[in-house]
Enzyme design. Structure first.
Site, PDB file in Angstrom:
ATOM      1  N   GLY A 160      -1.506   9.190  12.737  1.00 33.73           N
ATOM      2  CA  GLY A 160      -0.606   8.128  11.972  1.00 33.73           C
ATOM      3  C   GLY A 160      -0.124   7.431  13.064  1.00 33.73           C
ATOM      4  O   GLY A 160       0.387   7.779  14.226  1.00 33.73           O
ATOM      5  N   LYS A 161       0.272   5.984  12.650  1.00 35.17           N
ATOM      6  CA  LYS A 161       1.134   5.120  13.303  1.00 35.17           C
ATOM      7  C   LYS A 161       2.612   5.379  12.905  1.00 35.17           C
ATOM      8  O   LYS A 161       3.060   4.535  11.910  1.00 35.17           O
ATOM      9  CB  LYS A 161       0.748   3.587  13.357  1.00 35.17           C
ATOM     10  CG  LYS A 161       0.169   2.899  14.573  1.00 35.17           C
ATOM     11  CD  LYS A 161      -0.238   1.596  14.509  1.00 35.17           C
ATOM     12  CE  LYS A 161       0.561   0.643  15.353  1.00 35.17           C
ATOM     13  NZ  LYS A 161       0.591   0.860  16.972  1.00 35.17           N
ATOM     14  N   ILE A 162       3.249   6.222  13.398  1.00 32.62           N
ATOM     15  CA  ILE A 162       4.391   6.733  13.234  1.00 32.62           C
ATOM     16  C   ILE A 162       5.568   6.274  13.803  1.00 32.62           C
ATOM     17  O   ILE A 162       5.591   6.557  15.174  1.00 32.62           O
ATOM     18  CB  ILE A 162       4.518   8.388  12.909  1.00 32.62           C
ATOM     19  CG1 ILE A 162       3.140   8.736  11.760  1.00 32.62           C
ATOM     20  CG2 ILE A 162       5.986   8.736  12.503  1.00 32.62           C
ATOM     21  CD1 ILE A 162       3.059  10.070  11.945  1.00 32.62           C
TER      22      ILE A 162
END
Ligand code: PMP
Length: 319
Positions: A160-162
């Protein structure tokens, strides 16, 4: 201190609002704890005129995946976000711009169990040139392996691009920039090469294009684009375990990312890569990449989403 250039509009929770009104409260949950998701996408001025967003659907798909990973319930579906993105890019009127989607938890319950905090979704755009510099795109950058490793994937989800994950990237980037380098390369907890602070990494050796397996790296959309272009150019490609010393003895090293595009690396840890210049395979891939994003490659036309820009607006302010 220079911030991102001001634009006319921000899309926030379903509507276009003036840039100066796009504010949040200091009790915004994500601001305290980092549970939020984002995307970085680009729109490019097209050679034949107009503007197109590159691989918008893939970026939105990854955004939805990041939300799933974080258990964040998205208030808008992919179609709505697609339409909102196009609408905002058109309203801000830049033929070329960087597009940032951000999903975050608003003020509500504080503490680590934010059960009912509303999820906010905003989109911003701004003109953004070569992330690692025009000179870097042409002649290559100097990279260094950071002393910070990528986190173990079961500690911090790496697909994920968290928001909070980027603390690690910023630590690594700051460390190497303070030491005089352009970009950080990070190893995983087993000591294998993963990716850079905000880019995926490639090597070329004997004509074979290699990139690390994605155990603890982001599934880069540019990485996927590069693999396709490399194969179409006739190169064998492989996703593999990559060791630090393999970088040193590669003929070429390069980075890929929406911001960094395809940037050659001319030096790693003070060792010249190949003959210390941007390599021929890298530059051939970069050339096709730039032709693709500018709409000069009909075979990759499916990756482009047209934006109904009024031809006259801000055209010259493009990247
Ligand atoms: N790795 C990390 C950690 C990133 O932040 C990015 C930028 N999104 C990338 C790789 C490259 O991904 P993409 O090509 O999808 O921009």
């Amino acid at each position: 201190m220079a911030g991102p250039p001001r634009t006319d509009y921000v899309w926030m929770d379903g509507e276009l609002i003036p840039w100066e009104d796009a504010r949040v409260h200091v009790l915004t949950h994500t601001l305290h704890y980092g549970l939020g998701i984002f995307e970085g996408t680009r729109a490019y001025e097209q050679t034949g005129g107009g503007s197109c967003i590159f691989r918008l659907d893939d970026h939105l798909k990854r955004l939805m995946g990041s939300a799933r990973i974080c258990n964040i319930e998205m208030p808008f579906d992919r179609d709505r976000l697609r339409q909102a993105t196009i609408e905002l890019v058109a309203a801000n009127g830049h033929a070329s711009s960087y597009i940032r989607h951000l999903g975050f938890l608003s003020a509500g319950t504080m503490g680590l169990y934010p059960r009912d905090n509303p999820v906010s979704l905003c989109i911003t755009t701004w003109p953004w040139g070569a992330y690692l510099g025009e000179e870097g795109l042409k002649n290559g950058i100097r990279a260094k392996i950071s002393s910070f490793t990528r986190p173990f994937p079961n500690a911090v989800m790496t697909k994920g691009k968290i928001v909070g994950n980027y603390v690690n990237s910023i630590m690594a980037k700051r460390e190497v920039v303070h030491q005089g380098y352009d970009e950080a390369i990070l190893m995983d907890t087993n000591g294998f090469v993963t990716e850079c602070s905000g880019e995926n990494l490639f090597t070329v050796r004997n004509g074979v294009v290699r990139t690390p397996v994605l155990t603890s790296g982001l599934m880069g959309i540019t990485r996927d684009t590069v693999l396709k272009i490399a194969r179409d150019l006739g190169h064998q490609t492989t996703e593999t375990i990559l060791t630090r010393d393999e970088l040193y003895i590669s003929d070429e090293v390069f980075m890929s990312g929406t911001a960094a595009e395809v940037t050659p690396v001319r030096e790693v840890d003070d060792r010249p890569i190949g003959d210390g210049k941007a390599g021929p395979v890298t530059m051939a891939i970069q050339k096709v990449y730039f032709e693709t994003i500018r709409g000069e490659r009909p075979e990759y036309g499916d990756w482009l989403t047209p934006v109904p820009l009024e031809a006259s607006v801000h055209g010259s302010a493009a990247l």
